[in-house]
Design a protein around this motif. Structure first.
Motif, PDB file in Angstrom:
ATOM      1  N   ALA A  44      -5.862  36.582 -30.239  1.00 38.97           N
ATOM      2  CA  ALA A  44      -7.023  36.012 -30.929  1.00 38.97           C
ATOM      3  C   ALA A  44      -6.867  34.501 -30.821  1.00 38.97           C
ATOM      4  CB  ALA A  44      -7.051  36.450 -32.384  1.00 38.97           C
ATOM      5  N   ILE A  45      -7.781  33.863 -30.100  1.00 35.60           N
ATOM      6  CA  ILE A  45      -7.720  32.426 -29.870  1.00 35.60           C
ATOM      7  C   ILE A  45      -8.752  31.766 -30.778  1.00 35.60           C
ATOM      8  CG2 ILE A  45      -7.938  30.587 -28.179  1.00 35.60           C
ATOM      9  CD1 ILE A  45      -7.454  32.827 -26.020  1.00 35.60           C
ATOM     10  N   ASP A  46      -8.295  30.970 -31.734  1.00 36.92           N
ATOM     11  CA  ASP A  46      -9.177  30.304 -32.689  1.00 36.92           C
ATOM     12  C   ASP A  46      -9.622  28.953 -32.141  1.00 36.92           C
ATOM     13  OD1 ASP A  46      -9.006  32.358 -34.601  1.00 36.92           O
ATOM     14  OD2 ASP A  46      -7.117  31.554 -35.346  1.00 36.92           O
TER      15      ASP A  46
ATOM     16  N   ASN B 108      -8.067  39.499 -39.447  1.00 36.33           N
ATOM     17  CA  ASN B 108      -7.819  38.116 -39.849  1.00 36.33           C
ATOM     18  C   ASN B 108      -8.594  37.084 -39.038  1.00 36.33           C
ATOM     19  OD1 ASN B 108      -6.025  39.105 -41.745  1.00 36.33           O
ATOM     20  ND2 ASN B 108      -4.229  38.713 -40.493  1.00 36.33           N
ATOM     21  N   HIS B 109      -9.075  37.453 -37.864  1.00 38.87           N
ATOM     22  CA  HIS B 109      -9.706  36.460 -36.990  1.00 38.87           C
ATOM     23  C   HIS B 109     -11.176  36.726 -36.671  1.00 38.87           C
ATOM     24  CE1 HIS B 109      -5.975  34.271 -36.132  1.00 38.87           C
ATOM     25  NE2 HIS B 109      -5.393  35.447 -36.228  1.00 38.87           N
ATOM     26  N   SER B 110     -11.693  37.869 -37.060  1.00 45.48           N
ATOM     27  CA  SER B 110     -13.089  38.196 -36.740  1.00 45.48           C
ATOM     28  C   SER B 110     -14.049  37.301 -37.499  1.00 45.48           C
ATOM     29  CB  SER B 110     -13.389  39.658 -37.068  1.00 45.48           C
ATOM     30  OG  SER B 110     -12.736  40.488 -36.153  1.00 45.48           O
ATOM     31  N   ARG B 111     -15.195  37.059 -36.880  1.00 45.39           N
ATOM     32  CA  ARG B 111     -16.267  36.251 -37.467  1.00 45.39           C
ATOM     33  C   ARG B 111     -17.563  37.040 -37.347  1.00 45.39           C
ATOM     34  NH1 ARG B 111     -13.719  31.415 -38.251  1.00 45.39           N
ATOM     35  NH2 ARG B 111     -11.885  31.088 -36.960  1.00 45.39           N
ATOM     36  N   PRO B 112     -18.601  36.702 -38.132  1.00 40.69           N
ATOM     37  CA  PRO B 112     -19.777  37.572 -38.243  1.00 40.69           C
ATOM     38  C   PRO B 112     -20.758  37.574 -37.067  1.00 40.69           C
ATOM     39  CG  PRO B 112     -20.042  35.646 -39.640  1.00 40.69           C
ATOM     40  CD  PRO B 112     -18.644  35.602 -39.096  1.00 40.69           C
ATOM     41  N   VAL B 113     -20.745  36.561 -36.207  1.00 41.51           N
ATOM     42  CA  VAL B 113     -21.767  36.470 -35.162  1.00 41.51           C
ATOM     43  C   VAL B 113     -21.143  36.760 -33.792  1.00 41.51           C
ATOM     44  CG1 VAL B 113     -23.470  34.973 -34.051  1.00 41.51           C
ATOM     45  CG2 VAL B 113     -23.014  34.743 -36.506  1.00 41.51           C
ATOM     46  N   PRO B 114     -21.562  37.869 -33.136  1.00 42.05           N
ATOM     47  CA  PRO B 114     -21.038  38.151 -31.799  1.00 42.05           C
ATOM     48  C   PRO B 114     -21.582  37.137 -30.793  1.00 42.05           C
ATOM     49  CG  PRO B 114     -22.695  39.767 -32.393  1.00 42.05           C
ATOM     50  CD  PRO B 114     -22.503  38.889 -33.592  1.00 42.05           C
ATOM     51  N   LEU B 115     -20.781  36.807 -29.806  1.00 41.86           N
ATOM     52  CA  LEU B 115     -21.189  35.858 -28.772  1.00 41.86           C
ATOM     53  C   LEU B 115     -21.216  36.530 -27.408  1.00 41.86           C
ATOM     54  CD1 LEU B 115     -18.982  32.780 -29.769  1.00 41.86           C
ATOM     55  CD2 LEU B 115     -21.414  33.121 -30.251  1.00 41.86           C
ATOM     56  N   ARG B 116     -22.108  36.073 -26.562  1.00 44.40           N
ATOM     57  CA  ARG B 116     -22.132  36.522 -25.167  1.00 44.40           C
ATOM     58  C   ARG B 116     -21.034  35.758 -24.440  1.00 44.40           C
ATOM     59  NH1 ARG B 116     -26.612  38.794 -22.692  1.00 44.40           N
ATOM     60  NH2 ARG B 116     -27.760  37.999 -24.475  1.00 44.40           N
ATOM     61  N   VAL B 117     -20.276  36.467 -23.626  1.00 47.78           N
ATOM     62  CA  VAL B 117     -19.144  35.853 -22.942  1.00 47.78           C
ATOM     63  C   VAL B 117     -19.352  35.940 -21.432  1.00 47.78           C
ATOM     64  CG1 VAL B 117     -16.660  35.987 -22.533  1.00 47.78           C
ATOM     65  CG2 VAL B 117     -17.563  36.480 -24.799  1.00 47.78           C
ATOM     66  N   ALA B 118     -19.230  34.817 -20.771  1.00 47.18           N
ATOM     67  CA  ALA B 118     -19.174  34.776 -19.317  1.00 47.18           C
ATOM     68  C   ALA B 118     -17.766  34.319 -18.983  1.00 47.18           C
ATOM     69  CB  ALA B 118     -20.217  33.817 -18.758  1.00 47.18           C
ATOM     70  N   ALA B 119     -16.970  35.215 -18.444  1.00 50.40           N
ATOM     71  CA  ALA B 119     -15.551  34.906 -18.266  1.00 50.40           C
ATOM     72  C   ALA B 119     -15.151  34.980 -16.801  1.00 50.40           C
ATOM     73  CB  ALA B 119     -14.714  35.872 -19.085  1.00 50.40           C
ATOM     74  N   ASP B 120     -14.387  34.004 -16.390  1.00 43.78           N
ATOM     75  CA  ASP B 120     -13.778  33.993 -15.073  1.00 43.78           C
ATOM     76  C   ASP B 120     -12.287  34.213 -15.293  1.00 43.78           C
ATOM     77  OD1 ASP B 120     -13.179  33.709 -12.422  1.00 43.78           O
ATOM     78  OD2 ASP B 120     -13.344  31.532 -12.408  1.00 43.78           O
TER      79      ASP B 120
ATOM     80  N   VAL C 100      -8.313  41.822 -17.422  1.00 39.46           N
ATOM     81  CA  VAL C 100      -8.431  41.229 -18.749  1.00 39.46           C
ATOM     82  C   VAL C 100      -9.806  41.496 -19.351  1.00 39.46           C
ATOM     83  CG1 VAL C 100      -8.434  39.023 -19.983  1.00 39.46           C
ATOM     84  CG2 VAL C 100      -6.725  39.462 -18.231  1.00 39.46           C
ATOM     85  N   ASP C 101      -9.823  41.825 -20.653  1.00 45.79           N
ATOM     86  CA  ASP C 101     -11.074  42.054 -21.381  1.00 45.79           C
ATOM     87  C   ASP C 101     -11.233  40.938 -22.407  1.00 45.79           C
ATOM     88  OD1 ASP C 101     -13.396  43.528 -22.223  1.00 45.79           O
ATOM     89  OD2 ASP C 101     -12.242  44.167 -23.964  1.00 45.79           O
ATOM     90  N   VAL C 102     -12.437  40.343 -22.455  1.00 40.42           N
ATOM     91  CA  VAL C 102     -12.678  39.202 -23.347  1.00 40.42           C
ATOM     92  C   VAL C 102     -13.908  39.474 -24.206  1.00 40.42           C
ATOM     93  CG1 VAL C 102     -13.176  36.727 -23.455  1.00 40.42           C
ATOM     94  CG2 VAL C 102     -11.714  37.620 -21.635  1.00 40.42           C
ATOM     95  N   THR C 103     -13.784  39.231 -25.518  1.00 34.20           N
ATOM     96  CA  THR C 103     -14.915  39.268 -26.445  1.00 34.20           C
ATOM     97  C   THR C 103     -14.810  38.028 -27.330  1.00 34.20           C
ATOM     98  OG1 THR C 103     -13.706  40.572 -28.081  1.00 34.20           O
ATOM     99  CG2 THR C 103     -15.061  41.797 -26.511  1.00 34.20           C
ATOM    100  N   ALA C 104     -15.922  37.658 -27.968  1.00 36.75           N
ATOM    101  CA  ALA C 104     -15.893  36.462 -28.812  1.00 36.75           C
ATOM    102  C   ALA C 104     -16.872  36.590 -29.968  1.00 36.75           C
ATOM    103  CB  ALA C 104     -16.225  35.228 -27.977  1.00 36.75           C
ATOM    104  N   CYS C 105     -16.605  35.845 -31.014  1.00 40.09           N
ATOM    105  CA  CYS C 105     -17.475  35.815 -32.189  1.00 40.09           C
ATOM    106  C   CYS C 105     -17.384  34.438 -32.830  1.00 40.09           C
ATOM    107  CB  CYS C 105     -17.084  36.919 -33.172  1.00 40.09           C
ATOM    108  SG  CYS C 105     -15.319  36.947 -33.594  1.00 40.09           S
ATOM    109  N   ALA C 106     -18.410  34.099 -33.621  1.00 38.68           N
ATOM    110  CA  ALA C 106     -18.467  32.770 -34.232  1.00 38.68           C
ATOM    111  C   ALA C 106     -18.855  32.873 -35.696  1.00 38.68           C
ATOM    112  CB  ALA C 106     -19.470  31.891 -33.488  1.00 38.68           C
ATOM    113  N   SER C 107     -18.601  31.785 -36.411  1.00 34.67           N
ATOM    114  CA  SER C 107     -19.090  31.689 -37.785  1.00 34.67           C
ATOM    115  C   SER C 107     -20.599  31.472 -37.724  1.00 34.67           C
ATOM    116  CB  SER C 107     -18.407  30.527 -38.510  1.00 34.67           C
ATOM    117  OG  SER C 107     -18.658  29.311 -37.844  1.00 34.67           O
ATOM    118  N   GLU C 108     -21.271  31.743 -38.825  1.00 31.79           N
ATOM    119  CA  GLU C 108     -22.731  31.622 -38.837  1.00 31.79           C
ATOM    120  C   GLU C 108     -23.207  30.216 -38.527  1.00 31.79           C
ATOM    121  OE1 GLU C 108     -24.390  33.480 -42.312  1.00 31.79           O
ATOM    122  OE2 GLU C 108     -23.551  35.424 -41.762  1.00 31.79           O
TER     123      GLU C 108
END
Length: 125
Positions: free
Chosen positions: A120-122, A14-26, A31-39
């Motif tokens: 999933a944080i929108d 329900n929350h995935s988007r097509p473009v993977p993003l590079r994540v720099a997380a503090d 904790v494991d963090v991944t991110a994606c964006a709309s085109e």
């Protein structure tokens, strides 16, 4: 009743988007963090897995998306009783022990992820 794996897969579906993003997380080490964006980069989702037994505070820096881009909501799969138990399931006796619910209202772009949960944080304008 729905199994925890069903709830997690539905969260990603329900929350995935097509473009993977590079994540720099503090964030805390567990904790494991991944991110994606709309085109068009008008929306993004940050997925956070917190396998630790303590809540994790996650501060999101969304400045690369421009002004007005902020946390807009999301969902978390968690233990409804928040008892910090690892080996729990939904069953006929307790069909809603693991639930998918809206995330607590963030403080700005800071979100607290419950222990032993997946969120999933929108984000968007």
């Amino acid at each position: 009743y729905r199994t925890p794996s069903f709830l997690v897969m539905a969260l990603y579906r329900n929350h995935s988007r097509p473009v993977p993003l590079r994540v720099a997380a503090d964030v805390p080490a567990v904790v494991d963090v991944t991110a994606c964006a709309s085109e068009d980069r008008s929306a993004a989702t940050v997925f956070v897995v917190n396998p630790g037994k303590e809540p994790a505070r996650v501060a999101l820096d969304l400045s690369d998306f421009g002004p007005g881009f902020a946390v807009r909501g999301g969902e978390v799969v968690k233990d409804a009783q928040e008892r910090g138990q690892v080996d729990i399931i939904n069953s006929f006796a307790d069909p809603a022990r693991i639930v998918r619910v809206k995330i607590d209202k963030p403080s700005g772009n800071v979100v607290t992820i419950p222990a032993l949960s997946i969120a999933a944080i929108d984000c968007g304008r």
